[in-house]
Write a protein that holds these residues in place. Structure first.
Motif, PDB file in Angstrom:
ATOM      1  N   LYS A   1       1.015  -1.391  -0.451  1.00 52.63           N
ATOM      2  CA  LYS A   1      -0.028  -0.004   0.139  1.00 52.63           C
ATOM      3  C   LYS A   1       0.969   0.891  -0.281  1.00 52.63           C
ATOM      4  O   LYS A   1       0.382   1.574  -0.534  1.00 52.63           O
ATOM      5  N   THR A   2       1.810   1.051   0.561  1.00 54.20           N
ATOM      6  CA  THR A   2       3.101   2.231   0.384  1.00 54.20           C
ATOM      7  C   THR A   2       3.955   2.653   0.101  1.00 54.20           C
ATOM      8  O   THR A   2       4.258   3.923  -1.251  1.00 54.20           O
ATOM      9  N   THR A   3       4.922   1.257   0.012  1.00 57.73           N
ATOM     10  CA  THR A   3       6.452   1.694  -0.953  1.00 57.73           C
ATOM     11  C   THR A   3       6.279   0.958  -2.281  1.00 57.73           C
ATOM     12  O   THR A   3       7.142   1.295  -2.727  1.00 57.73           O
ATOM     13  N   ALA A   4       5.681  -0.209  -2.160  1.00 59.78           N
ATOM     14  CA  ALA A   4       6.293  -1.128  -3.624  1.00 59.78           C
ATOM     15  C   ALA A   4       5.231  -0.941  -3.998  1.00 59.78           C
ATOM     16  O   ALA A   4       4.434  -0.336  -4.485  1.00 59.78           O
ATOM     17  N   ALA A   5       5.742  -0.671  -6.009  1.00 57.52           N
ATOM     18  CA  ALA A   5       5.659  -0.397  -6.893  1.00 57.52           C
ATOM     19  C   ALA A   5       5.569  -1.651  -7.705  1.00 57.52           C
ATOM     20  O   ALA A   5       4.356  -2.338  -8.527  1.00 57.52           O
ATOM     21  N   ALA A   6       5.921  -2.628  -7.912  1.00 60.73           N
ATOM     22  CA  ALA A   6       6.687  -3.648  -8.393  1.00 60.73           C
ATOM     23  C   ALA A   6       6.993  -4.939  -7.678  1.00 60.73           C
ATOM     24  O   ALA A   6       8.104  -4.238  -7.387  1.00 60.73           O
TER      25      ALA A   6
END
Length: 289
Positions: free
Chosen positions: A93-98
């Motif tokens: 939800k906060t930092t991981a994009a992929a």
């Protein structure tokens, strides 16, 4: 923001780690980051990583017959793991994009901090299908980027401020806010100087540009992704050092603030001792000295 030297080093680090390994999966946790839908992330599964290259500030991973292209924007980064840890719900939800997982359990997590999500990912057959790559200007470290070519670029830019010209990716690829500050400090040149300038100034700026970028690339050579941010910050002369002493003359490093960015400079070295107006304060009606 990662710029040419950091993206160059990231590409080299990932090339050494990933070339020849097989992709297990690509999980895109930030749907807004994925700018293409065909080919899909699942089309990368089972394909080998062939190479990792750089186009300006873009990372280009060749995977089978496809290209996974990443632009890290202002607050994005890539983290390598020999063994990928579980991707927690909070990170999703906060930092991981992929997350690109390899079949042997290693891989990279692409992250982005902050509320403004600008990191972008494309899956394409040809990197030129990415709009930002298709319109890139010349690479300033390419042998074909001669002083004569640079002079022609500046002459064509006319009265445009040199700081903006250096940062314009359609004019010169890979230079951002930080290294444009550094280049102009080395060249002892005001960031607001018009781009069309005398030949002696062009020559001085060209040398400063090439040497500043080449030095940053050399300092980053061989560093892992986790070490690159610290190396970039430690190597800065004026960028991000407002209020500190200029390493050349000892004068205080000043800044000019804009709506969503700022620049740093030394008045003694670059503007004949005259401080530049802080644009943020002038908009507020605060007197400038």
């Amino acid at each position: 923001m990662p710029e040419l030297p950091e993206v160059h080093a990231l590409a080299a680090d990932l090339r050494q780690r990933m070339t020849g390994r097989t992709v297990g999966s690509l999980l895109v946790t930030s749907i807004a980051a994925l700018k293409t839908y065909d080919p899909s992330p699942s089309d990368l599964a089972g394909a080998p990583v062939g190479d990792v290259e750089r186009h300006g500030k873009f990372l280009d991973l060749t995977i089978g017959d496809l290209h996974l292209v990443v632009h890290l924007a202002k607050l994005g980064w890539i983290r390598w793991s020999d063994t990928l840890p579980p991707l927690t719900r909070g990170a999703r939800k906060t930092t991981a994009a992929a997350r690109l997982a390899l079949e042997d359990g290693s891989g990279v997590t692409i992250t982005e901090w902050g509320p403004k999500k600008r990191l972008a990912i494309w899956i394409v057959h040809d990197p030129a299908q990415v709009p930002g790559i298709a319109t890139l200007g010349p690479d300033p470290l390419d042998p074909s980027f001669t002083e004569e070519r640079f002079a022609a670029i500046l002459a064509a830019s006319g009265r445009a401020q040199i700081k903006g010209v250096l940062r314009n990716q359609g004019v010169i690829a890979g230079i951002g806010n930080a290294y444009s500050d550094e280049i102009l400090h080395v060249a002892r040149m005001s960031p607001f100087k018009p781009a069309a300038m005398p030949a002696d100034d062009v020559a001085r700026l060209y040398v400063a540009l090439r040497e500043t970028l080449a030095d940053a690339v050399a300092r980053s050579e061989g560093l892992a992704a986790a070490e690159l941010k610290g190396e970039k910050k430690s190597g800065m002369r004026v960028h991000g050092r407002t209020g500190e002493a200029c390493p050349v003359c000892g004068d205080v490093v000043r800044q000019v603030r804009f709506a969503d960015s700022s620049l740093q400079y030394c008045a003694t070295c670059q503007t004949g001792g005259k401080p530049l107006a802080d644009r943020a304060l002038s908009r507020l009606g605060i007197p400038l000295t």
